[in-house]
Scaffold this motif. Sequence first.
Motif, PDB file in Angstrom:
ATOM      1  N   GLY A 262      31.494  37.645   4.850  1.00  0.00           N
ATOM      2  CA  GLY A 262      31.800  39.075   4.791  1.00  0.00           C
ATOM      3  C   GLY A 262      33.259  39.409   4.640  1.00  0.00           C
ATOM      4  N   ALA A 263      34.121  38.406   4.440  1.00  0.00           N
ATOM      5  CA  ALA A 263      35.556  38.665   4.306  1.00  0.00           C
ATOM      6  C   ALA A 263      35.883  39.167   2.904  1.00  0.00           C
ATOM      7  N   ASP A 264      36.942  39.940   2.810  1.00  0.00           N
ATOM      8  CA  ASP A 264      37.457  40.434   1.533  1.00  0.00           C
ATOM      9  C   ASP A 264      38.676  39.573   1.181  1.00  0.00           C
ATOM     10  N   VAL A 265      38.478  38.557   0.341  1.00  0.00           N
ATOM     11  CA  VAL A 265      39.571  37.661  -0.048  1.00  0.00           C
ATOM     12  C   VAL A 265      40.332  38.319  -1.195  1.00  0.00           C
ATOM     13  N   VAL A 266      41.511  38.838  -0.890  1.00  0.00           N
ATOM     14  CA  VAL A 266      42.253  39.614  -1.885  1.00  0.00           C
ATOM     15  C   VAL A 266      43.188  38.758  -2.723  1.00  0.00           C
ATOM     16  N   GLY A 267      43.395  37.508  -2.339  1.00  0.00           N
ATOM     17  CA  GLY A 267      44.258  36.646  -3.131  1.00  0.00           C
ATOM     18  C   GLY A 267      44.598  35.367  -2.407  1.00  0.00           C
ATOM     19  N   CYS A 268      45.332  34.518  -3.098  1.00  0.00           N
ATOM     20  CA  CYS A 268      45.742  33.222  -2.561  1.00  0.00           C
ATOM     21  C   CYS A 268      47.224  33.008  -2.885  1.00  0.00           C
ATOM     22  N   CYS A 269      47.910  32.310  -1.993  1.00  0.00           N
ATOM     23  CA  CYS A 269      49.295  31.901  -2.240  1.00  0.00           C
ATOM     24  C   CYS A 269      49.376  30.386  -2.168  1.00  0.00           C
ATOM     25  N   VAL A 270      50.038  29.775  -3.140  1.00  0.00           N
ATOM     26  CA  VAL A 270      50.250  28.333  -3.113  1.00  0.00           C
ATOM     27  C   VAL A 270      51.732  28.057  -3.317  1.00  0.00           C
ATOM     28  N   LEU A 271      52.174  26.937  -2.764  1.00  0.00           N
ATOM     29  CA  LEU A 271      53.569  26.555  -2.948  1.00  0.00           C
ATOM     30  C   LEU A 271      53.835  26.180  -4.399  1.00  0.00           C
ATOM     31  N   ALA A 272      52.915  25.432  -4.999  1.00  0.00           N
ATOM     32  CA  ALA A 272      53.127  24.970  -6.369  1.00  0.00           C
ATOM     33  C   ALA A 272      51.798  24.909  -7.105  1.00  0.00           C
ATOM     34  N   ALA A 273      51.876  25.066  -8.420  1.00  0.00           N
ATOM     35  CA  ALA A 273      50.690  24.996  -9.276  1.00  0.00           C
ATOM     36  C   ALA A 273      50.934  23.990 -10.383  1.00  0.00           C
ATOM     37  N   THR A 274      49.907  23.173 -10.651  1.00  0.00           N
ATOM     38  CA  THR A 274      50.007  22.207 -11.737  1.00  0.00           C
ATOM     39  C   THR A 274      50.169  22.936 -13.063  1.00  0.00           C
ATOM     40  N   PRO A 275      51.160  22.579 -13.875  1.00  0.00           N
ATOM     41  CA  PRO A 275      51.337  23.268 -15.158  1.00  0.00           C
ATOM     42  C   PRO A 275      50.125  23.061 -16.059  1.00  0.00           C
ATOM     43  N   PRO A 276      49.838  24.013 -16.932  1.00  0.00           N
ATOM     44  CA  PRO A 276      48.765  23.821 -17.909  1.00  0.00           C
ATOM     45  C   PRO A 276      48.984  22.548 -18.702  1.00  0.00           C
ATOM     46  N   ARG A 277      47.896  21.982 -19.244  1.00  0.00           N
ATOM     47  CA  ARG A 277      47.976  20.683 -19.896  1.00  0.00           C
ATOM     48  C   ARG A 277      48.981  20.650 -21.036  1.00  0.00           C
ATOM     49  N   SER A 278      49.075  21.729 -21.787  1.00  0.00           N
ATOM     50  CA  SER A 278      50.001  21.743 -22.923  1.00  0.00           C
ATOM     51  C   SER A 278      51.435  21.567 -22.452  1.00  0.00           C
ATOM     52  N   ARG A 279      51.774  22.282 -21.365  1.00  0.00           N
ATOM     53  CA  ARG A 279      53.131  22.151 -20.837  1.00  0.00           C
ATOM     54  C   ARG A 279      53.330  20.804 -20.164  1.00  0.00           C
ATOM     55  N   ALA A 280      52.273  20.306 -19.495  1.00  0.00           N
ATOM     56  CA  ALA A 280      52.386  19.025 -18.813  1.00  0.00           C
ATOM     57  C   ALA A 280      52.616  17.895 -19.808  1.00  0.00           C
ATOM     58  N   ARG A 281      51.967  17.970 -20.994  1.00  0.00           N
ATOM     59  CA  ARG A 281      52.182  16.939 -22.003  1.00  0.00           C
ATOM     60  C   ARG A 281      53.597  17.013 -22.559  1.00  0.00           C
ATOM     61  N   ALA A 282      54.119  18.229 -22.666  1.00  0.00           N
ATOM     62  CA  ALA A 282      55.470  18.376 -23.215  1.00  0.00           C
ATOM     63  C   ALA A 282      56.529  17.864 -22.259  1.00  0.00           C
ATOM     64  N   ALA A 283      56.285  18.036 -20.935  1.00  0.00           N
ATOM     65  CA  ALA A 283      57.261  17.610 -19.925  1.00  0.00           C
ATOM     66  C   ALA A 283      56.513  16.985 -18.761  1.00  0.00           C
TER      67      ALA A 283
END
Length: 293
Positions: A262-283
């Motif tokens: 019954g909770a209203d989850v309005v969002g999430c906070c993370v310290l870091a996010a894995t870059p999308p694959r395209s960016r990860a391949r570039a760097a």
Amino acid sequence: MTRVDRRLATGPGGSTAGSAADGPADGPAARATRALRGGLADLLGLVVPVACGGCGCEDVPWCPSCAALLAGAPRRCERDAPRLDLVDRTLVPVWAVAAYAGAVRSAVGAWKDGGRADLDRPLAAAMASAGRHVAGVLGQGAVQGAGMRAGRGAPPVVVVPVPSTAAARRRRGRAPVDALAAGVADGLRAGGRTAGVGRALARRGGADLAGLGARDRVRAVAGRVRVRRPEGLDGAVVVLVDDVLTTGATLAACVRGLRGAGADVVGCCVLAATPPRSRARAAPPTGTSVPDP
């Protein structure tokens, strides 16, 4: 008012579960304590070599260059996580402080599994900045949910850390994400919201998620996240907190459990996010691989 609301409804300046105790921020006792800590740190540095938890720079536990990587405004990143769109077919807003790459990736590994609990303070401070940002977003009504009301009628926000397994807690001697959750709660209060940490979730052991793909991660966490006391969360406004967003499988499992209570989850906070694959391949990211929570 829910049971959780009553526990947290102490006002923006009140002491709440999981947050630092309130008191004079810069009185004589606080200044003396800081001076003592600084002297002890200098003395310890003579005995045990100190290095930056991110880049390895000597003689400083957290260098200005690495601190700058966590100093920017948090960015929305839920569209980079393929599993988050499976939560009731609705994307859950996720704010990340930094990209999970380079020195940030190394710092997370040292902090979680390298014994660098001294990084709690700078990492929690970065999450407090994210909490202030989210408080502003909630007040503007930029995302949907019951928690969007601002001012005196705004409900308290329960900041819920993504749980570690019991085995991970024993190995580390603590649950590191709790420090990040406390930082987010501090930031929400600084932004004018009543907030406190609620350790509302538990997680049974399972496969290590490191190295698994999106579908395997979903299977690995299926049925392993539970709500501790569902009756206390009905109607509560929740912000989830984790250290790293990869595919979103763990966050999705937590969101489902909380919404089921019954909770209203309005969002999430993370310290870091894995870059999308395209960016990860570039760097390609460098640094220490981090085991699953």
